[in-house]
Design a protein around this motif. Structure first.
Motif, PDB file in Angstrom:
ATOM      1  N   LEU A 120      44.886  45.399  34.759  1.00  0.00           N
ATOM      2  CA  LEU A 120      44.282  44.506  35.752  1.00  0.00           C
ATOM      3  C   LEU A 120      44.604  44.947  37.180  1.00  0.00           C
ATOM      4  O   LEU A 120      43.741  44.912  38.064  1.00  0.00           O
ATOM      5  N   GLN A 121      45.851  45.367  37.392  1.00  0.00           N
ATOM      6  CA  GLN A 121      46.240  45.831  38.726  1.00  0.00           C
ATOM      7  C   GLN A 121      45.459  47.082  39.126  1.00  0.00           C
ATOM      8  O   GLN A 121      44.966  47.187  40.258  1.00  0.00           O
ATOM      9  N   GLN A 122      45.328  48.013  38.175  1.00  0.00           N
ATOM     10  CA  GLN A 122      44.586  49.240  38.466  1.00  0.00           C
ATOM     11  C   GLN A 122      43.107  48.940  38.684  1.00  0.00           C
ATOM     12  O   GLN A 122      42.466  49.543  39.550  1.00  0.00           O
ATOM     13  N   LEU A 123      42.564  48.014  37.899  1.00  0.00           N
ATOM     14  CA  LEU A 123      41.157  47.653  38.043  1.00  0.00           C
ATOM     15  C   LEU A 123      40.888  47.060  39.418  1.00  0.00           C
ATOM     16  O   LEU A 123      39.904  47.410  40.083  1.00  0.00           O
ATOM     17  N   LYS A 124      41.754  46.174  39.859  1.00  0.00           N
ATOM     18  CA  LYS A 124      41.581  45.530  41.163  1.00  0.00           C
ATOM     19  C   LYS A 124      41.668  46.551  42.297  1.00  0.00           C
ATOM     20  O   LYS A 124      40.843  46.526  43.228  1.00  0.00           O
ATOM     21  N   SER A 125      42.633  47.459  42.222  1.00  0.00           N
ATOM     22  CA  SER A 125      42.794  48.475  43.271  1.00  0.00           C
ATOM     23  C   SER A 125      41.603  49.434  43.304  1.00  0.00           C
ATOM     24  O   SER A 125      41.078  49.761  44.374  1.00  0.00           O
ATOM     25  N   ALA A 126      41.174  49.874  42.114  1.00  0.00           N
ATOM     26  CA  ALA A 126      40.060  50.824  42.052  1.00  0.00           C
ATOM     27  C   ALA A 126      38.760  50.188  42.538  1.00  0.00           C
ATOM     28  O   ALA A 126      37.949  50.842  43.206  1.00  0.00           O
ATOM     29  N   ALA A 127      38.533  48.908  42.200  1.00  0.00           N
ATOM     30  CA  ALA A 127      37.317  48.218  42.638  1.00  0.00           C
ATOM     31  C   ALA A 127      37.264  48.136  44.164  1.00  0.00           C
ATOM     32  O   ALA A 127      36.198  48.311  44.770  1.00  0.00           O
ATOM     33  N   LYS A 128      38.407  47.897  44.768  1.00  0.00           N
ATOM     34  CA  LYS A 128      38.461  47.814  46.235  1.00  0.00           C
ATOM     35  C   LYS A 128      38.210  49.184  46.866  1.00  0.00           C
ATOM     36  O   LYS A 128      37.459  49.308  47.843  1.00  0.00           O
ATOM     37  N   GLU A 129      38.829  50.227  46.291  1.00  0.00           N
ATOM     38  CA  GLU A 129      38.683  51.568  46.843  1.00  0.00           C
ATOM     39  C   GLU A 129      37.260  52.090  46.702  1.00  0.00           C
ATOM     40  O   GLU A 129      36.716  52.721  47.610  1.00  0.00           O
ATOM     41  N   GLN A 130      36.626  51.811  45.550  1.00  0.00           N
ATOM     42  CA  GLN A 130      35.295  52.350  45.276  1.00  0.00           C
ATOM     43  C   GLN A 130      34.180  51.387  45.694  1.00  0.00           C
ATOM     44  O   GLN A 130      33.011  51.651  45.413  1.00  0.00           O
ATOM     45  N   GLU A 131      34.555  50.270  46.327  1.00  0.00           N
ATOM     46  CA  GLU A 131      33.582  49.269  46.790  1.00  0.00           C
ATOM     47  C   GLU A 131      32.705  48.777  45.640  1.00  0.00           C
ATOM     48  O   GLU A 131      31.478  48.676  45.759  1.00  0.00           O
ATOM     49  N   MET A 132      33.363  48.460  44.543  1.00  0.00           N
ATOM     50  CA  MET A 132      32.663  47.915  43.372  1.00  0.00           C
ATOM     51  C   MET A 132      32.748  46.388  43.404  1.00  0.00           C
ATOM     52  O   MET A 132      33.809  45.826  43.725  1.00  0.00           O
ATOM     53  N   PRO A 133      31.675  45.678  43.062  1.00  0.00           N
ATOM     54  CA  PRO A 133      31.667  44.202  43.098  1.00  0.00           C
ATOM     55  C   PRO A 133      32.316  43.597  41.864  1.00  0.00           C
ATOM     56  O   PRO A 133      31.741  42.736  41.201  1.00  0.00           O
ATOM     57  N   ILE A 134      33.512  44.054  41.553  1.00  0.00           N
ATOM     58  CA  ILE A 134      34.214  43.605  40.345  1.00  0.00           C
ATOM     59  C   ILE A 134      35.487  42.877  40.753  1.00  0.00           C
ATOM     60  O   ILE A 134      36.292  43.388  41.531  1.00  0.00           O
ATOM     61  N   GLU A 135      35.659  41.689  40.206  1.00  0.00           N
ATOM     62  CA  GLU A 135      36.801  40.837  40.555  1.00  0.00           C
ATOM     63  C   GLU A 135      37.520  40.391  39.286  1.00  0.00           C
ATOM     64  O   GLU A 135      36.968  39.639  38.488  1.00  0.00           O
ATOM     65  N   PRO A 136      38.767  40.856  39.049  1.00  0.00           N
ATOM     66  CA  PRO A 136      39.492  40.486  37.824  1.00  0.00           C
ATOM     67  C   PRO A 136      40.188  39.126  37.950  1.00  0.00           C
ATOM     68  O   PRO A 136      40.606  38.727  39.038  1.00  0.00           O
ATOM     69  N   HIS A 137      40.301  38.435  36.819  1.00  0.00           N
ATOM     70  CA  HIS A 137      40.975  37.139  36.768  1.00  0.00           C
ATOM     71  C   HIS A 137      41.854  37.100  35.517  1.00  0.00           C
ATOM     72  O   HIS A 137      41.379  37.401  34.418  1.00  0.00           O
ATOM     73  N   LEU A 138      43.124  36.725  35.676  1.00  0.00           N
ATOM     74  CA  LEU A 138      44.020  36.528  34.534  1.00  0.00           C
ATOM     75  C   LEU A 138      44.128  35.028  34.281  1.00  0.00           C
ATOM     76  O   LEU A 138      44.701  34.287  35.078  1.00  0.00           O
ATOM     77  N   LEU A 139      43.573  34.571  33.168  1.00  0.00           N
ATOM     78  CA  LEU A 139      43.541  33.154  32.836  1.00  0.00           C
ATOM     79  C   LEU A 139      44.697  32.805  31.902  1.00  0.00           C
ATOM     80  O   LEU A 139      45.113  33.623  31.077  1.00  0.00           O
ATOM     81  N   GLN A 140      45.204  31.587  32.031  1.00  0.00           N
ATOM     82  CA  GLN A 140      46.289  31.108  31.169  1.00  0.00           C
ATOM     83  C   GLN A 140      46.016  29.665  30.761  1.00  0.00           C
ATOM     84  O   GLN A 140      45.376  28.916  31.504  1.00  0.00           O
ATOM     85  N   PRO A 141      46.488  29.265  29.580  1.00  0.00           N
ATOM     86  CA  PRO A 141      46.332  27.858  29.189  1.00  0.00           C
ATOM     87  C   PRO A 141      47.190  26.954  30.066  1.00  0.00           C
ATOM     88  O   PRO A 141      48.205  27.402  30.623  1.00  0.00           O
ATOM     89  N   VAL A 142      46.783  25.709  30.208  1.00  0.00           N
ATOM     90  CA  VAL A 142      47.624  24.755  30.930  1.00  0.00           C
ATOM     91  C   VAL A 142      48.921  24.563  30.152  1.00  0.00           C
ATOM     92  O   VAL A 142      48.973  24.795  28.937  1.00  0.00           O
TER      93      VAL A 142
END
Length: 531
Positions: free
Chosen positions: A97-119
């Motif tokens: 997830l960290q690598q995906l977020k960094s790469a999306a920002k660098e390559q100007e990709m419209p991809i936004e990761p989200h880590l979901l958790q149960p309440v």
């Protein structure tokens, strides 16, 4: 030419690597067309296994090939962390997830990761240790909805509220199982748009499954031949699967006699829905550096007891005795359905988890020593349930935490430690009740119910609460079960219209025993005015 055999779909024509490359080109064009034809946001559900990683990589590569001015629509990548995932896989997911977020920002990709958790209230240990839910079984699969489905569905519903509609991109494949294939075929028939299937559980959410007809081999060939666009090594994923296979091999299938690692499944390390956790066992077996996970496997195996009736209450979680017909070796008997884990066993599981967490933090590799098996928020909720819902005012959680970790438990909940009743009062009650478990439980419930209502300006509901205490805890185990059987027999007699049996059960008009000359009919008068 090398071929990719599809063992899961025997009888179907095999396709060559060249045909797979052609299919990838067609899929890329299809993804681009679907992406550009409207403003409906996309959500890609990713577990970071081979299938979802393939779909994410296909979508990324297709969108990256578009001109920058066409990448106007955000693609949300969601991953659900159940908080009881295999630690190796969990570390892999967070790093990805960290690598995906960094790469999306660098390559100007419209991809936004989200880590979901149960309440917190839905987490595994809050339900098992706090409420006493038994280890999940296929007949009582309480975990999947709470840990996985609810967090994802909540995110999707929020997206639908904000945008009116959404497209959910998944890595499901027909080759995974016959049941999966049948479900996908059913949805395929009801498609409202080309390649988009309706979602029965989430209105206004369409499902897109780009690799639905791929085999395991297609997936591995793609991942091993195509470079990962966000910098993650697909070889590392390949070795992760290989390490989770009992024979330590995950080959590309070239004929029907070659095993595939498609059966290597990663999931919750506490999962008792399978007979054994083959992936964790294989990891420990194949790699000495992963032996630190043995305490987790031990807990999982202890939870997976074939018969845990001795660890559980004879009443259901709401306090009533519920019966069922049990057929054991041809003998039919009416038995109570076992309920939640008893106080002793809930405390036992808490101690086991804390011991495992403490041991792993000492023995695991440096990059895994910050592992948390049960969070402070979960421990706080477990403590609240024990104190307020189960009326166990001896407040054993801080004591157990201190004994295991040698550190004080700092509860983030305001006023959590303020109580008129505590361990001293509990000890006095235990002495008075003289090992009568039901008497102790009733006294504890009555005292704590009064305590809970003492500061209220209007104590509305206190009599109902006290009556509930008597209803659930005033009988011994034998008396409660006998009463449940009497109620069950009475209902059957009423249903069958057996008036004689109804009178016998309600008035005690049992016939006099031929072998007992002194026996009298157990009617109301004999009970009321017995000598």
């Amino acid at each position: 030419m090398t071929t990719a055999q599809q063992p899961e779909t025997k009888g179907k024509q095999t396709r060559t690597v060249a045909e797979l490359v052609n299919d990838i080109t067609i899929l890329s064009n299809e993804i681009q067309q679907l992406y550009c034809q409207d403003q409906i946001p996309w959500i890609i559900g990713v577990s970071w296994g081979k299938d979802s990683s393939t779909v994410l990589q296909l979508v990324w590569s297709a969108i990256a090939a578009l001109a920058p001015e066409k990448r106007t629509k955000t693609i949300h990548v969601i991953t659900t962390d159940t908080q009881v995932e295999n630690p190796i896989v969990s570390a892999w997911v967070r790093k990805s997830l960290q690598q995906l977020k960094s790469a999306a920002k660098e390559q100007e990709m419209p991809i936004e990761p989200h880590l979901l958790q149960p309440v917190v209230q839905d987490t595994f240990w809050v339900n098992l240790i706090g409420k006493g839910y038994p280890a999940p079984r296929n007949q009582f699969r309480w975990c999947t909805q709470r840990l996985k489905i609810n967090p994802a569905n909540h995110f999707i519903r929020e997206m639908v509220r904000a945008n009116g509609e959404t497209i959910l991109v998944l890595g499901t494949r027909k080759a995974e199982s016959a049941k999966r294939a049948a479900t996908m075929q059913k949805h395929q028939i009801g498609r409202v748009r080309d390649r988009l299937s309706p979602n029965a559980s989430l209105p206004n959410s369409l499902i897109y499954t780009p690799i639905e007809d791929w085999s395991n081999n297609d997936v591995w060939i793609y991942l091993n031949q195509c470079e990962n666009p966000w910098g993650k090594s697909n070889k590392e994923l390949f070795h992760l699967y290989r390490g989770a296979t009992a024979d330590n091999e995950c080959p590309l299938v070239v004929d029907t006699s070659t095993p595939s690692c498609g059966d290597s499944r990663f999931g919750c390390w506490v999962c008792t829905l399978v007979n054994q956790d083959k992936s964790m066992e294989a990891m420990i077996q194949n790699d000495e550096e992963k032996e630190w996970m043995q305490p987790l496997l031990d807990i999982r195996n202890e939870l997976d007891a074939e018969d845990d009736r001795d660890k559980r209450d004879f009443r259901r979680i709401w306090g009533d005795v519920q019966l069922f017909e049990r057929n054991k070796d041809g003998e039919i008997s009416v038995e109570p359905i076992p309920g939640p884990y008893t106080k002793y066993w809930r405390e036992h599981w808490l101690r086991k988890v804390l011991e495992a967490q403490t041991q792993i933090r000492r023995t695991a590799p440096k990059n895994m020593r910050d592992i948390t098996l049960v969070t402070t928020e979960q421990l706080s909720e477990i403590r609240r349930i024990w104190l307020e819902e189960k009326h166990e005012f001896d407040d054993s959680l801080p004591r157990i935490y201190k004994e295991v970790t040698d550190e004080p438990f700092i509860d983030p909940r305001p006023g959590a430690g303020n109580s008129l009743l505590g361990s001293d009062e509990w000890a006095v009650l235990e002495e008075i009740c003289q090992e009568d478990v039901m008497h102790l439980e009733l006294m504890a419930k009555l005292l704590d119910t009064e305590r809970q209502y003492r500061k209220m300006a209007r104590r509305v509901g206190i009599y109902d609460a006290l009556e509930k205490c008597f209803k659930t805890s005033s009988r011994s185990q034998k008396e409660a079960i006998d009463n449940a059987r009497l109620t069950r027999d009475l209902k059957e007699a009423v249903t069958q219209g057996d008036v004689t049996k109804v009178k016998q059960l309600t008035l005690g008009d049992a016939p006099v025993s031929e072998n007992d000359e002194t026996a009298k009919p157990q009617n109301w008068a004999n009970i009321k005015f017995k000598k």
